[in-house]
Design an enzyme around this catalytic site. Structure first.
Site, PDB file in Angstrom:
ATOM      1  N   TYR A  56      -5.840 -18.912   6.176  1.00 23.85           N
ATOM      2  CA  TYR A  56      -4.930 -18.806   4.719  1.00 23.85           C
ATOM      3  C   TYR A  56      -3.540 -19.481   5.145  1.00 23.85           C
ATOM      4  CZ  TYR A  56      -7.716 -15.339   1.770  1.00 23.85           C
ATOM      5  OH  TYR A  56      -8.562 -14.645   1.027  1.00 23.85           O
ATOM      6  N   ILE A  57      -2.874 -18.930   5.978  1.00 29.27           N
ATOM      7  CA  ILE A  57      -1.553 -19.117   6.380  1.00 29.27           C
ATOM      8  C   ILE A  57      -1.166 -20.578   6.716  1.00 29.27           C
ATOM      9  CG2 ILE A  57       0.562 -18.460   7.676  1.00 29.27           C
ATOM     10  CD1 ILE A  57      -0.094 -15.653   7.623  1.00 29.27           C
TER      11      ILE A  57
ATOM     12  N   GLU B 126     -12.882 -24.937 -18.586  1.00 30.07           N
ATOM     13  CA  GLU B 126     -14.091 -25.223 -19.338  1.00 30.07           C
ATOM     14  C   GLU B 126     -15.302 -25.684 -18.500  1.00 30.07           C
ATOM     15  OE1 GLU B 126     -14.004 -28.410 -22.337  1.00 30.07           O
ATOM     16  OE2 GLU B 126     -12.790 -29.544 -21.229  1.00 30.07           O
TER      17      GLU B 126
ATOM     18  N   CYS C 166       4.154  -8.777   1.812  1.00 34.17           N
ATOM     19  CA  CYS C 166       4.104  -9.596   0.605  1.00 34.17           C
ATOM     20  C   CYS C 166       5.412 -10.190  -0.156  1.00 34.17           C
ATOM     21  CB  CYS C 166       3.417  -8.609  -0.517  1.00 34.17           C
ATOM     22  SG  CYS C 166       2.976  -9.629  -2.223  1.00 34.17           S
TER      23      CYS C 166
ATOM     24  N   CYS D 153       3.298 -13.309   0.289  1.00 39.82           N
ATOM     25  CA  CYS D 153       3.073 -13.889  -0.888  1.00 39.82           C
ATOM     26  C   CYS D 153       4.323 -14.517  -1.640  1.00 39.82           C
ATOM     27  CB  CYS D 153       2.328 -12.841  -1.554  1.00 39.82           C
ATOM     28  SG  CYS D 153       1.342 -11.844  -0.679  1.00 39.82           S
TER      29      CYS D 153
ATOM     30  N   ASP E 286      -3.336  -3.574   5.256  1.00 36.40           N
ATOM     31  CA  ASP E 286      -3.711  -4.376   6.154  1.00 36.40           C
ATOM     32  C   ASP E 286      -3.930  -3.569   7.735  1.00 36.40           C
ATOM     33  OD1 ASP E 286      -3.333  -6.365   4.486  1.00 36.40           O
ATOM     34  OD2 ASP E 286      -1.514  -7.117   5.874  1.00 36.40           O
TER      35      ASP E 286
ATOM     36  N   HIS F 230     -10.881 -26.410 -24.916  1.00 39.04           N
ATOM     37  CA  HIS F 230     -10.841 -27.981 -24.487  1.00 39.04           C
ATOM     38  C   HIS F 230      -9.598 -28.510 -25.021  1.00 39.04           C
ATOM     39  CE1 HIS F 230     -12.549 -31.654 -24.047  1.00 39.04           C
ATOM     40  NE2 HIS F 230     -12.251 -32.222 -25.267  1.00 39.04           N
TER      41      HIS F 230
ATOM     42  N   LYS G 298       6.371 -17.293   0.115  1.00 38.62           N
ATOM     43  CA  LYS G 298       5.512 -18.340   0.227  1.00 38.62           C
ATOM     44  C   LYS G 298       5.093 -19.086  -1.070  1.00 38.62           C
ATOM     45  CE  LYS G 298       1.462 -18.101  -0.684  1.00 38.62           C
ATOM     46  NZ  LYS G 298       0.334 -17.356  -0.207  1.00 38.62           N
TER      47      LYS G 298
ATOM     48  N   THR H  26      -2.624  -8.153  -0.594  1.00 39.46           N
ATOM     49  CA  THR H  26      -1.875  -7.255  -1.300  1.00 39.46           C
ATOM     50  C   THR H  26      -2.590  -6.475  -2.226  1.00 39.46           C
ATOM     51  OG1 THR H  26       0.074  -8.713  -0.873  1.00 39.46           O
ATOM     52  CG2 THR H  26       0.016  -7.132  -2.827  1.00 39.46           C
TER      53      THR H  26
ATOM     54  N   GLU I 210      -1.961 -23.062   3.879  1.00 39.18           N
ATOM     55  CA  GLU I 210      -0.797 -22.965   2.794  1.00 39.18           C
ATOM     56  C   GLU I 210       0.461 -23.601   3.281  1.00 39.18           C
ATOM     57  OE1 GLU I 210      -2.253 -19.065   0.378  1.00 39.18           O
ATOM     58  OE2 GLU I 210      -0.609 -18.600   1.755  1.00 39.18           O
TER      59      GLU I 210
ATOM     60  N   GLU J 201      10.982   3.400   6.067  1.00 36.42           N
ATOM     61  CA  GLU J 201      10.794   1.823   6.432  1.00 36.42           C
ATOM     62  C   GLU J 201      11.932   1.166   7.388  1.00 36.42           C
ATOM     63  OE1 GLU J 201       8.609  -0.911   5.358  1.00 36.42           O
ATOM     64  OE2 GLU J 201       9.834  -1.837   6.719  1.00 36.42           O
TER      65      GLU J 201
ATOM     66  N   GLY K 207       0.869  -1.148  -0.081  1.00 35.45           N
ATOM     67  CA  GLY K 207       0.109  -0.079  -0.183  1.00 35.45           C
ATOM     68  C   GLY K 207       0.735   1.263   0.046  1.00 35.45           C
TER      69      GLY K 207
ATOM     70  N   TYR L 187      12.147  -2.831  -6.205  1.00 27.80           N
ATOM     71  CA  TYR L 187      11.127  -1.719  -5.511  1.00 27.80           C
ATOM     72  C   TYR L 187      11.906  -0.368  -5.246  1.00 27.80           C
ATOM     73  CZ  TYR L 187       6.847  -4.496  -4.764  1.00 27.80           C
ATOM     74  OH  TYR L 187       6.055  -5.093  -5.165  1.00 27.80           O
TER      75      TYR L 187
HETATM   76  P1  NDP Z   1      -6.673 -15.856   9.134  1.00 27.06           P
HETATM   77  O1  NDP Z   1      -7.735 -14.954   9.776  1.00 27.06           O
HETATM   78  O2  NDP Z   1      -7.023 -16.247   7.788  1.00 27.06           O
HETATM   79  O3  NDP Z   1      -7.019 -17.148   9.813  1.00 27.06           O
HETATM   80  C1  NDP Z   1      -6.767 -17.218  11.454  1.00 27.06           C
HETATM   81  C2  NDP Z   1      -6.792 -18.795  11.780  1.00 27.06           C
HETATM   82  O4  NDP Z   1      -6.436 -18.671  13.153  1.00 27.06           O
HETATM   83  C3  NDP Z   1      -8.366 -18.883  11.682  1.00 27.06           C
HETATM   84  O5  NDP Z   1      -8.377 -20.444  11.522  1.00 27.06           O
HETATM   85  C4  NDP Z   1      -8.870 -18.588  13.273  1.00 27.06           C
HETATM   86  O6  NDP Z   1     -10.109 -19.425  13.596  1.00 27.06           O
HETATM   87  C5  NDP Z   1      -7.688 -19.231  14.306  1.00 27.06           C
HETATM   88  N1  NDP Z   1      -7.402 -18.427  15.374  1.00 27.06           N
HETATM   89  C6  NDP Z   1      -7.642 -17.312  15.566  1.00 27.06           C
HETATM   90  N2  NDP Z   1      -7.536 -16.812  17.036  1.00 27.06           N
HETATM   91  C7  NDP Z   1      -7.056 -17.999  17.485  1.00 27.06           C
HETATM   92  C8  NDP Z   1      -6.712 -18.574  18.903  1.00 27.06           C
HETATM   93  N3  NDP Z   1      -6.813 -17.643  19.716  1.00 27.06           N
HETATM   94  N4  NDP Z   1      -6.432 -19.962  18.878  1.00 27.06           N
HETATM   95  C9  NDP Z   1      -6.746 -20.684  17.935  1.00 27.06           C
HETATM   96  N5  NDP Z   1      -6.893 -20.600  16.583  1.00 27.06           N
HETATM   97  C10 NDP Z   1      -7.280 -19.198  16.374  1.00 27.06           C
HETATM   98  O7  NDP Z   1      -5.305 -15.505   9.446  1.00 27.06           O
HETATM   99  P2  NDP Z   1      -3.833 -15.943   8.814  1.00 27.06           P
HETATM  100  O8  NDP Z   1      -2.981 -15.717  10.156  1.00 27.06           O
HETATM  101  O9  NDP Z   1      -3.927 -17.414   8.278  1.00 27.06           O
HETATM  102  O10 NDP Z   1      -3.583 -14.931   7.820  1.00 27.06           O
HETATM  103  C11 NDP Z   1      -3.613 -13.565   8.017  1.00 27.06           C
HETATM  104  C12 NDP Z   1      -4.263 -13.111   6.695  1.00 27.06           C
HETATM  105  O11 NDP Z   1      -3.204 -12.797   5.767  1.00 27.06           O
HETATM  106  C13 NDP Z   1      -5.323 -13.593   6.076  1.00 27.06           C
HETATM  107  O12 NDP Z   1      -6.602 -13.213   6.444  1.00 27.06           O
HETATM  108  C14 NDP Z   1      -5.258 -13.086   4.478  1.00 27.06           C
HETATM  109  O13 NDP Z   1      -6.039 -11.829   4.267  1.00 27.06           O
HETATM  110  C15 NDP Z   1      -3.793 -12.815   4.336  1.00 27.06           C
HETATM  111  N6  NDP Z   1      -3.048 -13.898   3.770  1.00 27.06           N
HETATM  112  C16 NDP Z   1      -3.493 -14.134   2.318  1.00 27.06           C
HETATM  113  C17 NDP Z   1      -2.939 -14.908   1.660  1.00 27.06           C
HETATM  114  C18 NDP Z   1      -3.486 -15.206   0.222  1.00 27.06           C
HETATM  115  O14 NDP Z   1      -4.033 -14.268  -0.242  1.00 27.06           O
HETATM  116  N7  NDP Z   1      -3.173 -16.680  -0.560  1.00 27.06           N
HETATM  117  C19 NDP Z   1      -1.942 -15.844   2.081  1.00 27.06           C
HETATM  118  C20 NDP Z   1      -1.820 -15.562   3.523  1.00 27.06           C
HETATM  119  C21 NDP Z   1      -2.601 -14.735   4.267  1.00 27.06           C
HETATM  120  P3  NDP Z   1     -11.590 -19.048  13.519  1.00 27.06           P
HETATM  121  O15 NDP Z   1     -11.941 -19.447  12.087  1.00 27.06           O
HETATM  122  O16 NDP Z   1     -12.144 -20.087  14.351  1.00 27.06           O
HETATM  123  O17 NDP Z   1     -11.570 -17.510  13.885  1.00 27.06           O
END
Ligand code: NDP
Length: 449
Positions: free
Chosen positions: A179-180, A443, A41, A46, A304, A438, A49, A312, A183, A33, A14, A97
């Site tokens: 997500y994380i 498809e 990212c 990203c 964020d 195809h 990863k 991103t 992945e 920075e 951003g 960058y």
């Molecule tokens: P997310 O918000 O995606 O997931 C957090 C996970 O942790 C959820 O499953 C949540 O459970 C769980 N959680 C939260 N608090 C606790 C706790 N106290 N104890 C146990 N489990 C808990 O966050 P991430 O850290 O995975 O990623 C952060 C952000 O980064 C994402 O929201 C995404 O926007 C971005 N990102 C995007 C990617 C992409 O575009 N491919 C790749 C990686 C990150 P619950 O569901 O029950 O709340």
């Protein structure tokens, strides 16, 4: 008169986009920075990863190749080669960058910025401390992994450290179901680490389409990941060269490394926001209006740090919109409808629009769900037991496609094009009228009956 027309704190997606665009529009721009230009990212998100995902997919590619006639040689994996090459690539991108900002006349200052008053920033870097002034200021400091407060949490790593492990553990437990977590569970598993994933809720990837979530869990389990739902960790005990996890169901689990991926919290501590009266949400997100202005009229925030979808491309669009609004006399804000997203799990997921559950709430009996479940052509000869799933959700009253979801190879690539169609308001009839490519997986989107 200020030192800068625009000063940006944070050189992530951003901040970089906003500063570059503002400079293009003629503003005198500075950017500070305290780590590396590129932000989450590029430096620890990203990009590295995805490189890890590529690396980890080779194990299954090698296995698949047997069915196509390739003899199965031994394939040794060397973690330190991957890390070194990844670091080299990240440094290359960081250099680009830097160069790009420089070419646009943005002054990059390697320092930590802290607001002193609404126009003054204290910069602390290797050269010491100094202050600068700016007419407009942007907070683009991103977010940071957040951990639950449990005994022994200091033993856990986050994805930040996962990018720099000296060696791969034999066993890892990933905590979280977002997500994380999914992945990285796929990455470690693909690289041969005995991997467990613990998720506290009913099904991983809360908020996404339920069938897609369940399908991913099934496929992860088939690949050998020990996915445990309704499981959480209550304590982490360091026991010699391993960790014992005390689980919420009363059991214990031994592992060599614990990685938490339990969400990310806005980076708003220690940058003086409270001192100048910038309002935050209880979770730390900066509160902004639709043009990314905080309650302090010359201070803005994007990415964020304002919460929402921490993606991103969203931060980039917000940065560009802010620059256009403030420095090009073109009030611009981001349209958050139909934002596509991909999860680089194995198999990957691509999704845009409503989940079936959301669409059911919205359209009730007017919702029609189209589904196609199939085995990718490549996996037939490979003998891989993996199936893909595509779903399309249609509001029968308007025939509009309101959601599209895919889990399977190439879904991230495919969903981008589908997202354009949904953004344009495409109807199911228009999908049906489109000639198929195809043979492909894509498809399926135009062949669903
Ligand atoms: P997310 O918000 O995606 O997931 C957090 C996970 O942790 C959820 O499953 C949540 O459970 C769980 N959680 C939260 N608090 C606790 C706790 N106290 N104890 C146990 N489990 C808990 O966050 P991430 O850290 O995975 O990623 C952060 C952000 O980064 C994402 O929201 C995404 O926007 C971005 N990102 C995007 C990617 C992409 O575009 N491919 C790749 C990686 C990150 P619950 O569901 O029950 O709340």
């Amino acid at each position: 008169m200020y030192d800068y027309d625009f000063f940006v704190i944070g050189a992530g997606s951003g901040g970089v986009r906003a500063s570059r665009m503002a400079a293009t529009y003629g503003a005198k721009v500075g950017l500070c920075e305290d780590y590396r230009v590129g932000g989450t990212c590029v430096i620890r998100g990203c990009v590295p990863k995805k490189l890890f995902v590529y690396a980890s997919e080779y194990s299954s590619h090698f296995r698949d190749s047997g069915g196509f006639g390739w003899s199965q040689a031994d394939h040794d994996f060397d973690w330190s080669t991957l890390i070194a090459n990844k670091d080299k690539e990240i440094s290359r991108l960081e250099g680009l960058y830097d160069k790009n900002l420089d070419n646009h006349g943005v002054e990059i200052i390697k320092a930590r910025g802290k607001l002193v008053d609404k126009h003054t920033i204290e910069l602390t870097g290797e050269d010491g401390v100094r202050t600068i002034t700016a007419d407009k200021i942007l907070i683009a400091t991103g977010a940071w992994p957040s951990y639950p407060d449990i005994p022994g949490i200091e033993h856990a790593i986050s994805s930040n450290e996962a990018f720099h492990l000296e060696e791969l553990p034999k066993r890892i437990t990933v905590v979280g179901g977002g997500y994380i977590a999914v992945e990285f569970a796929g990455i470690f598993n693909g690289l041969g680490v005995e991997t467990a994933l613990l998720y506290r809720g009913e099904e991983i990837l809360r908020g996404f389409d339920l069938e897609i979530r369940t399908k991913l869990r099934d496929e992860m389990v088939k690949k050998g990941i020990d996915v445990r739902i309704h499981h959480n960790v209550e304590e982490i005990i360091h026991d010699g060269d391993q960790y014992i996890l005390k689980l919420s169901d009363g059991n214990e689990m031994a592992t060599d490394l614990v990685m938490y991926a339990t969400g990310r919290r806005a980076n708003t501590d220690g940058i003086g926001l409270e001192d100048v009266g910038v309002e935050l949400k209880p979770n730390g997100d900066v509160i902004v209006d639709e043009y990314y202005r905080t309650n302090v009229d010359n201070i803005f925030a994007v990415g964020d740090v304002i919460g929402g979808m921490q993606l991103t491309p969203i931060a980039i669009k917000e940065g560009a919109a802010l620059a256009a609004t403030q420095f090009n006399d073109t009030p611009t804000f981001v349209n958050y409808d139909y934002i596509p997203t991909a999860i680089f799990s194995q198999p990957p997921i691509g999704t845009v629009g409503m989940s079936e559950e959301e669409a059911r709430d919205e359209y009730g009996a007017d919702l029609r769900v189209y589904k196609s479940e199939y085995k990718s052509m490549k996996f037939t000869l490979a003998g891989r037991d993996e199936r893909s799933l595509i779903k399309m959700l249609v509001d029968v009253k308007t025939d509009k496609v309101v959601g599209a979801h895919m889990i399977g190879p190439d879904s991230a690539e495919i969903i981008q094009g589908i997202a354009i169609a949904l953004k344009c308001g495409a109807t199911k009839a228009q999908f049906d009228d489109t000639v198929a490519v195809h043979p492909s997986s894509a498809e399926e989107f135009v062949l669903m009956k």
